[in-house]
Design a protein around this motif. Structure first.
Motif, PDB file in Angstrom:
ATOM      1  N   ILE A  70       0.821  -1.216   0.000  1.00 23.56           N
ATOM      2  CA  ILE A  70       0.000   0.000   0.000  1.00 23.56           C
ATOM      3  C   ILE A  70       0.857   1.270   0.000  1.00 23.56           C
ATOM      4  O   ILE A  70       0.616   2.182  -0.805  1.00 23.56           O
ATOM      5  CB  ILE A  70      -0.993  -0.033   1.181  1.00 23.56           C
ATOM      6  N   PRO A  71       1.875   1.405   0.873  1.00 24.22           N
ATOM      7  CA  PRO A  71       2.721   2.602   0.785  1.00 24.22           C
ATOM      8  C   PRO A  71       3.437   2.717  -0.565  1.00 24.22           C
ATOM      9  O   PRO A  71       3.686   3.829  -1.043  1.00 24.22           O
ATOM     10  CB  PRO A  71       3.734   2.415   1.927  1.00 24.22           C
ATOM     11  N   VAL A  72       3.773   1.581  -1.175  1.00 19.21           N
ATOM     12  CA  VAL A  72       4.395   1.587  -2.495  1.00 19.21           C
ATOM     13  C   VAL A  72       3.422   2.194  -3.511  1.00 19.21           C
ATOM     14  O   VAL A  72       3.803   3.043  -4.329  1.00 19.21           O
ATOM     15  CB  VAL A  72       4.810   0.163  -2.922  1.00 19.21           C
ATOM     16  N   ALA A  73       2.151   1.760  -3.466  1.00 21.23           N
ATOM     17  CA  ALA A  73       1.142   2.282  -4.391  1.00 21.23           C
ATOM     18  C   ALA A  73       0.897   3.768  -4.158  1.00 21.23           C
ATOM     19  O   ALA A  73       0.758   4.549  -5.118  1.00 21.23           O
ATOM     20  CB  ALA A  73      -0.162   1.497  -4.237  1.00 21.23           C
ATOM     21  N   GLN A  74       0.864   4.195  -2.893  1.00 18.96           N
ATOM     22  CA  GLN A  74       0.618   5.605  -2.587  1.00 18.96           C
ATOM     23  C   GLN A  74       1.767   6.481  -3.069  1.00 18.96           C
ATOM     24  O   GLN A  74       1.551   7.552  -3.640  1.00 18.96           O
ATOM     25  CB  GLN A  74       0.393   5.777  -1.083  1.00 18.96           C
ATOM     26  N   ALA A  75       3.012   6.010  -2.857  1.00 20.04           N
ATOM     27  CA  ALA A  75       4.171   6.773  -3.316  1.00 20.04           C
ATOM     28  C   ALA A  75       4.209   6.831  -4.846  1.00 20.04           C
ATOM     29  O   ALA A  75       4.563   7.869  -5.432  1.00 20.04           O
ATOM     30  CB  ALA A  75       5.458   6.145  -2.777  1.00 20.04           C
ATOM     31  N   TYR A  87      10.574   2.085   0.388  1.00 15.20           N
ATOM     32  CA  TYR A  87       9.577   1.165   0.931  1.00 15.20           C
ATOM     33  C   TYR A  87       9.836  -0.268   0.463  1.00 15.20           C
ATOM     34  O   TYR A  87       9.715  -1.222   1.236  1.00 15.20           O
ATOM     35  CB  TYR A  87       8.173   1.603   0.517  1.00 15.20           C
ATOM     36  N   VAL A  88      10.208  -0.418  -0.792  1.00 18.19           N
ATOM     37  CA  VAL A  88      10.469  -1.750  -1.343  1.00 18.19           C
ATOM     38  C   VAL A  88      11.588  -2.442  -0.581  1.00 18.19           C
ATOM     39  O   VAL A  88      11.463  -3.600  -0.159  1.00 18.19           O
ATOM     40  CB  VAL A  88      10.811  -1.651  -2.846  1.00 18.19           C
ATOM     41  N   SER A  89      12.705  -1.755  -0.385  1.00 16.65           N
ATOM     42  CA  SER A  89      13.854  -2.389   0.277  1.00 16.65           C
ATOM     43  C   SER A  89      13.555  -2.733   1.724  1.00 16.65           C
ATOM     44  O   SER A  89      13.948  -3.802   2.218  1.00 16.65           O
ATOM     45  CB  SER A  89      15.078  -1.472   0.189  1.00 16.65           C
ATOM     46  N   ASN A  90      12.853  -1.862   2.432  1.00 19.53           N
ATOM     47  CA  ASN A  90      12.554  -2.132   3.838  1.00 19.53           C
ATOM     48  C   ASN A  90      11.472  -3.192   4.001  1.00 19.53           C
ATOM     49  O   ASN A  90      11.476  -3.938   4.975  1.00 19.53           O
ATOM     50  CB  ASN A  90      12.167  -0.833   4.546  1.00 19.53           C
ATOM     51  N   ASP A 225      15.589   2.052   7.215  1.00 18.84           N
ATOM     52  CA  ASP A 225      14.903   3.318   7.503  1.00 18.84           C
ATOM     53  C   ASP A 225      13.812   3.050   8.526  1.00 18.84           C
ATOM     54  O   ASP A 225      12.779   2.464   8.197  1.00 18.84           O
ATOM     55  CB  ASP A 225      14.321   3.902   6.210  1.00 18.84           C
ATOM     56  N   ASN A 226      14.046   3.477   9.737  1.00 20.91           N
ATOM     57  CA  ASN A 226      13.104   3.178  10.818  1.00 20.91           C
ATOM     58  C   ASN A 226      11.722   3.768  10.560  1.00 20.91           C
ATOM     59  O   ASN A 226      10.697   3.140  10.871  1.00 20.91           O
ATOM     60  CB  ASN A 226      13.663   3.714  12.136  1.00 20.91           C
ATOM     61  N   LYS A 227      11.672   4.963   9.965  1.00 21.21           N
ATOM     62  CA  LYS A 227      10.381   5.595   9.678  1.00 21.21           C
ATOM     63  C   LYS A 227       9.600   4.791   8.642  1.00 21.21           C
ATOM     64  O   LYS A 227       8.397   4.548   8.807  1.00 21.21           O
ATOM     65  CB  LYS A 227      10.601   7.018   9.175  1.00 21.21           C
ATOM     66  N   ARG A 228      10.293   4.359   7.582  1.00 22.66           N
ATOM     67  CA  ARG A 228       9.620   3.554   6.552  1.00 22.66           C
ATOM     68  C   ARG A 228       9.185   2.197   7.119  1.00 22.66           C
ATOM     69  O   ARG A 228       8.100   1.706   6.803  1.00 22.66           O
ATOM     70  CB  ARG A 228      10.548   3.324   5.361  1.00 22.66           C
ATOM     71  N   ILE A 229      10.044   1.609   7.937  1.00 18.68           N
ATOM     72  CA  ILE A 229       9.699   0.328   8.571  1.00 18.68           C
ATOM     73  C   ILE A 229       8.422   0.480   9.379  1.00 18.68           C
ATOM     74  O   ILE A 229       7.519  -0.369   9.327  1.00 18.68           O
ATOM     75  CB  ILE A 229      10.847  -0.152   9.485  1.00 18.68           C
ATOM     76  N   LEU A 232       5.396   0.761   7.060  1.00 15.53           N
ATOM     77  CA  LEU A 232       5.110  -0.543   6.463  1.00 15.53           C
ATOM     78  C   LEU A 232       4.443  -1.473   7.466  1.00 15.53           C
ATOM     79  O   LEU A 232       3.463  -2.157   7.149  1.00 15.53           O
ATOM     80  CB  LEU A 232       6.405  -1.172   5.946  1.00 15.53           C
ATOM     81  N   LEU A 233       4.969  -1.495   8.690  1.00 14.29           N
ATOM     82  CA  LEU A 233       4.381  -2.354   9.724  1.00 14.29           C
ATOM     83  C   LEU A 233       2.962  -1.909  10.073  1.00 14.29           C
ATOM     84  O   LEU A 233       2.082  -2.744  10.295  1.00 14.29           O
ATOM     85  CB  LEU A 233       5.260  -2.359  10.972  1.00 14.29           C
ATOM     86  N   ASN A 234       2.755  -0.600  10.113  1.00 13.94           N
ATOM     87  CA  ASN A 234       1.418  -0.087  10.435  1.00 13.94           C
ATOM     88  C   ASN A 234       0.391  -0.434   9.370  1.00 13.94           C
ATOM     89  O   ASN A 234      -0.809  -0.526   9.652  1.00 13.94           O
ATOM     90  CB  ASN A 234       1.463   1.433  10.619  1.00 13.94           C
ATOM     91  N   ASN A 235       0.847  -0.635   8.127  1.00 10.04           N
ATOM     92  CA  ASN A 235      -0.059  -1.049   7.054  1.00 10.04           C
ATOM     93  C   ASN A 235      -0.152  -2.562   6.939  1.00 10.04           C
ATOM     94  O   ASN A 235      -1.238  -3.110   6.730  1.00 10.04           O
ATOM     95  CB  ASN A 235       0.418  -0.469   5.715  1.00 10.04           C
ATOM     96  N   GLY A 236       0.988  -3.245   7.078  1.00 10.89           N
ATOM     97  CA  GLY A 236       1.024  -4.683   6.816  1.00 10.89           C
ATOM     98  C   GLY A 236       0.550  -5.548   7.953  1.00 10.89           C
ATOM     99  O   GLY A 236      -0.267  -6.465   7.744  1.00 10.89           O
ATOM    100  N   ILE A 237       1.029  -5.286   9.165  1.00  7.29           N
ATOM    101  CA  ILE A 237       0.693  -6.167  10.291  1.00  7.29           C
ATOM    102  C   ILE A 237      -0.803  -6.160  10.599  1.00  7.29           C
ATOM    103  O   ILE A 237      -1.393  -7.231  10.812  1.00  7.29           O
ATOM    104  CB  ILE A 237       1.525  -5.806  11.531  1.00  7.29           C
TER     105      ILE A 237
END
Length: 441
Positions: A70-75, A87-90, A225-229, A232-237
């Motif tokens: 989702i963050p990948v699509a938004q970006a 986002y992809v790498s993290n 990147d802690n912010k990106r992580i 991602l966790l807030n969307n994925g988990i």
């Protein structure tokens, strides 16, 4: 997906998804048919005895990977490609940790898991072999879902479909070789799935490296990147937990159904295989909405989001009318794919479940469209609550309806869960759209 008629954009994106999952479900049907007809009803029950467990584990993995996209699509929708690659790498880092931890835990606890769901003693050994091999497949299932989700986040839903075709055909071929020619039983079915998932994940990796370099991180884009992580966790988990929470109710239901005996386990397995063949269309209309809403939110086109949700509802209702024409008159014949015609009790039970659930497909359609739309808008925690409602409903059915109504209670478990989730999702979606309208001005 930010330009043109919303209905056409949704249908164009959803069709490859639907075809891909239809193909995947056809593989599962062929797999179950081979097991049920050439090995026996007991083997079919062994394969199906752990299906709720697999939904729990794979649902968490697949849901998390969908959330990471989702963050990948938004970006991508906002045109920020550097941010997208970060986002992809993290996401790959998170997925690697999930794959290692989940695989080790599930393989170690395989025996106890089957005991927990009241697996009948006469099919326990085969069920253990099949489930253990499925757990060994987890790293490659995560890899495929992560990579295919990133490909779809950029609006390309065709390539993952082509890869599903290739892996499903390989799976069927390996089933024939391992089960029919080599006589390996349920072990052959498990190994076939393992090898085909490896193949699918490698195809995705090759395609991204060769044809979608825009997704390949370079330089400091690969840094932790802690912010990106955190994003991602807030969307994925929450998306993963949504499926897992839903699965708790499904596990309780399967445990209650398993206690009814091997015939009912086989009936449930046959019905679920066909049910997923039909409901995966609804599910993938919802999946399309996650990407659609994510890209349009990134482009700040909130009215287009609303129009897309409304159009998807009409698409869903048209599909429901088609399913009634197919399922109601032909449910019994569909069940004969899995067992011989003299297994009348299995056929009758499975067909009855199919017909009852069919009348509630509009409830499921509303559920998946609103759930994935909310996720695409970045509110995965909110959509997770619909999974809680489903869990509560299925647990209630398992505790009260199944003991008193037996198979009839099992038949109404999904419809009750779908309606309960809708009672939460409809007001949640309306509230969210008002909130976003105020935020975007």
């Amino acid at each position: 997906m930010t330009e043109g008629a919303p209905s056409r954009a949704i249908i164009r994106f959803a069709i490859p998804l639907i075809l891909g999952y239809l193909l995947q479900q056809m593989y599962l049907i062929i797999d179950a048919a081979i097991v049920g007809r050439w090995i026996g009803v007991g083997a079919l029950a062994a394969v199906g005895a752990s299906s709720s467990i697999m939904f729990l584990v794979m649902g968490f993995c697949n849901g998390s990977c969908a959330g990471f996209a989702i963050p990948v699509a938004q970006a991508f929708g906002a045109g920020d490609y550097r941010k997208m690659r970060c986002y992809v790498s993290n996401a790959m880092r998170i997925a690697l940790v999930l794959a290692i931890v989940i695989t080790l835990l599930t393989c170690f606890l395989c025996d106890k898991i089957l005991q927990m769901v009241n697996t009948p003693a006469d099919v326990f050994h085969d069920a253990y072999v099949f489930l253990f091999l499925q757990f060994c497949t987890i790293p490659f299932t995560i890899a495929y879902n992560l990579l295919s989700g990133q490909i779809r986040a950029l609006g390309n839903s065709k390539q993952p479909f082509y890869f599903l075709i290739a892996s499903s055909l390989l799976n069927i071929l390996l089933d024939i070789v391992f089960i029919l020619l080599l006589g390996m039983g349920v072990e052959g079915a498990g190994i076939a799935t393992f090898l085909s998932q490896i193949f699918a994940s490698l195809l995705c990796w090759w395609f991204i490296k060769r044809h979608m370099p825009i997704l390949v991180p370079t330089g400091d884009e690969r840094n932790f990147d802690n912010k990106r992580i955190s994003i991602l966790l807030n969307n994925g988990i929450p998306m993963g937990l949504q499926f897992s929470i839903t699965s708790i109710g499904i596990i309780m239901l399967q445990s209650a159904n398993n206690a009814l005996g091997t015939v009912y386990v086989a009936s449930f397995t046959a019905a679920v295989r066909i049910k997923y063949l039909f409901t995966c269309v609804l599910e993938n209309i919802g999946v399309a909405m996650a990407t659609y809403c994510g890209q349009n939110l990134g482009a700040r086109k909130l009215q287009r989001v609303k129009t897309g949700v409304n159009d998807s509802m009409w698409i869903m209702l048209a599909y429901f009318a088609l399913t009634v024409i197919i399922i109601y008159p032909f449910a019994d014949e569909m069940m004969m794919l899995f067992v011989n015609g003299n297994e009348l009790e299995v056929i009758d039970n499975a067909a009855r479940l199919m017909r009852i659930c069919n009348w509630f497909y509009p409830s499921l359609g509303v559920l998946v469209i609103l759930r994935y739309s909310i996720q695409g808008l970045g509110y995965s925690n909110l959509s997770m609550m619909s999974g809680v409602m489903e869990m509560i409903a299925r647990c209630g059915v398992s505790i009260w309806l199944v003991p008193s109504l037996a198979w009839t209670g099992v038949c109404y478990a999904d419809p009750v869960a779908w309606v309960m989730a809708d009672l939460f999702l409809i007001p949640a979606y309306l509230w969210l759209m008002r909130r976003l309208k105020r935020q975007l001005g």
